[in-house]
Design a protein around this motif. Sequence first.
Motif, short mmCIF file in Angstrom:
data_model
loop_
_atom_site.label_atom_id
_atom_site.label_comp_id
_atom_site.label_asym_id
_atom_site.label_seq_id
_atom_site.Cartn_x
_atom_site.Cartn_y
_atom_site.Cartn_z
N GLU A 52 56.24 -3.34 26.86
CA GLU A 52 54.84 -2.90 26.91
C GLU A 52 54.53 -2.18 28.22
N GLU A 53 55.08 -2.69 29.33
CA GLU A 53 54.86 -2.03 30.62
C GLU A 53 55.55 -0.66 30.64
N GLY A 54 56.76 -0.60 30.06
CA GLY A 54 57.46 0.68 29.99
C GLY A 54 56.69 1.69 29.17
N ARG A 55 56.13 1.26 28.05
CA ARG A 55 55.32 2.17 27.23
C ARG A 55 54.08 2.64 27.98
N ARG A 56 53.45 1.74 28.72
CA ARG A 56 52.25 2.11 29.47
C ARG A 56 52.59 3.17 30.53
N LEU A 57 53.74 2.98 31.19
CA LEU A 57 54.15 3.94 32.21
C LEU A 57 54.53 5.28 31.58
N MET A 58 55.12 5.26 30.39
CA MET A 58 55.45 6.51 29.70
C MET A 58 54.18 7.27 29.35
N GLU A 59 53.18 6.56 28.88
CA GLU A 59 51.92 7.22 28.55
C GLU A 59 51.28 7.83 29.78
N ALA A 60 51.54 7.23 30.96
CA ALA A 60 51.04 7.79 32.22
C ALA A 60 52.00 8.83 32.79
N LYS A 61 53.07 9.13 32.03
CA LYS A 61 54.10 10.11 32.43
C LYS A 61 54.85 9.68 33.70
N ALA A 62 54.87 8.38 33.96
CA ALA A 62 55.66 7.85 35.09
C ALA A 62 57.03 7.45 34.55
N TYR A 63 57.80 8.45 34.14
CA TYR A 63 59.05 8.19 33.42
C TYR A 63 60.10 7.51 34.31
N ALA A 64 60.16 7.88 35.57
CA ALA A 64 61.16 7.29 36.47
C ALA A 64 60.95 5.79 36.62
N GLU A 65 59.71 5.33 36.52
CA GLU A 65 59.44 3.89 36.59
C GLU A 65 59.57 3.24 35.22
N PRO A 78 67.97 -6.38 22.33
CA PRO A 78 68.22 -5.06 21.74
C PRO A 78 67.41 -4.85 20.47
N GLY A 79 66.82 -3.66 20.36
CA GLY A 79 66.06 -3.30 19.17
C GLY A 79 66.03 -1.79 19.02
N THR A 80 65.98 -1.33 17.79
CA THR A 80 66.00 0.11 17.54
C THR A 80 64.75 0.78 18.11
N GLY A 81 63.59 0.14 17.97
CA GLY A 81 62.36 0.72 18.51
C GLY A 81 62.42 0.88 20.02
N THR A 82 62.91 -0.15 20.71
CA THR A 82 63.04 -0.05 22.16
C THR A 82 64.04 1.03 22.54
N LEU A 83 65.13 1.11 21.80
CA LEU A 83 66.15 2.12 22.08
C LEU A 83 65.60 3.53 21.92
N LEU A 84 64.79 3.75 20.89
CA LEU A 84 64.19 5.07 20.69
C LEU A 84 63.24 5.42 21.85
N ASN A 85 62.47 4.46 22.29
CA ASN A 85 61.57 4.71 23.43
C ASN A 85 62.36 5.00 24.70
N LEU A 86 63.47 4.27 24.90
CA LEU A 86 64.31 4.51 26.06
C LEU A 86 64.92 5.91 26.00
N ALA A 87 65.34 6.33 24.81
CA ALA A 87 65.89 7.68 24.65
C ALA A 87 64.83 8.74 24.96
N LEU A 88 63.61 8.52 24.48
CA LEU A 88 62.52 9.45 24.78
C LEU A 88 62.26 9.54 26.27
N CYS A 89 62.32 8.40 26.94
CA CYS A 89 62.08 8.35 28.38
C CYS A 89 63.15 9.14 29.13
N ASN A 90 64.41 8.91 28.78
CA ASN A 90 65.50 9.65 29.44
C ASN A 90 65.44 11.13 29.12
#
Length: 360
Positions: A52-65, A78-90
């Motif tokens: 949830e914190e990672g998603r909040r930071l992504m929405e704020a475009k703080a991708y490095a954090e 491990p979860g497919t949803g989390t993996l997809l969000n991590l891929a989007l972040c990278n």
Amino acid sequence: MILSRLPAPRAIRRARLAVASVVLASAALLAPAGALAQGMSSDPTLAQTLFEEGRRLMEAKAYAEACPKLAESQRLRPGTGTLLNLALCNEALGRTATAWGQFKEALFASKKEGNAAREAFAQEHIGALEPRLSKIVLKAESTPGLLVRVDGHDIPAAALGTPIPIDPGAHEVEATASGYSVWSTTVQVAENADLKTIAVPKLQPAPPAQAAAAPPGPAAGGAGSAGIAAGGSAGGGGGEGLRTAGFVIGGAGAAVLGVGAVFGILAAGQASDAEKDPALCPGKQCTPLGRKEIEAAETKALVSTIGFGVGVAAIGAGAILVLTSGRSEGEGASAPGRVHARVVPLLGPEGGGVGVVGAF
């Protein structure tokens, strides 16, 4: 006929107690170890919080954090949803090879789960990233025991000469072999389909003093390549030996514990059968033959007790060796399936990964 007074119930209780002791002690010993391992590798509450914190930071475009938090959430649970969000972040950070490999992994997971929406989403991003992937090709002169590393990650010998997807940026390439001087260079990989070829020269023999002091390096394609395939840096060393010994000793202890349980069950059954047999123990008063049966059951119960003690001690010693050996790095999630594909290493500035190519 001579009848002897037999404390048959006592023998039966002893045999049954041996069985119960084995079962209960096994649970008491192994359950905490399992709980400890579960606590080390999976914490659903912390994983959800980090997601949830990672998603909040992504929405704020703080991708490095955001990326490190999503990566840790994926490691914990491990979860497919989390993996997809991590891929989007990278992908947002420009780590094209890392993101491509993660989308590939998510694609296979979505196929396995039957989630068409996630499968289509992953495929769309894979298609957009593939034309932009930068790659390196490592070519090496033949040197006995050669080991090539990129950013500290071992490259399997089979991958030499093959274009390897890599994140844009600076990367350290190193070549080592026992008895030879170390060779290294830095390569700068540009964005958008850059291709760099690194020629590793034939290593030069090390000076005698240096060769004597240098420890032998691991063989190419061994533990290091497994570390890359798992998405982390290679582990090993003395801790690995302790870990292996711990599993061997613990396995032997579990086997002995099983033998003790078997003898306990046999003891309880033999004593019970003798007590119920009117020809051996009529009215709880046993004949000499019945007495022999009960004594044999007590002997089995003793073997069960000894086996239980030895087994518990061995499992405890094995657990101590495993827990004190340290934890191997690179224990990330692996691809949940293979669909007519092959795995290639991916390299990024903050860790290794894999890519999967082939027909989907």
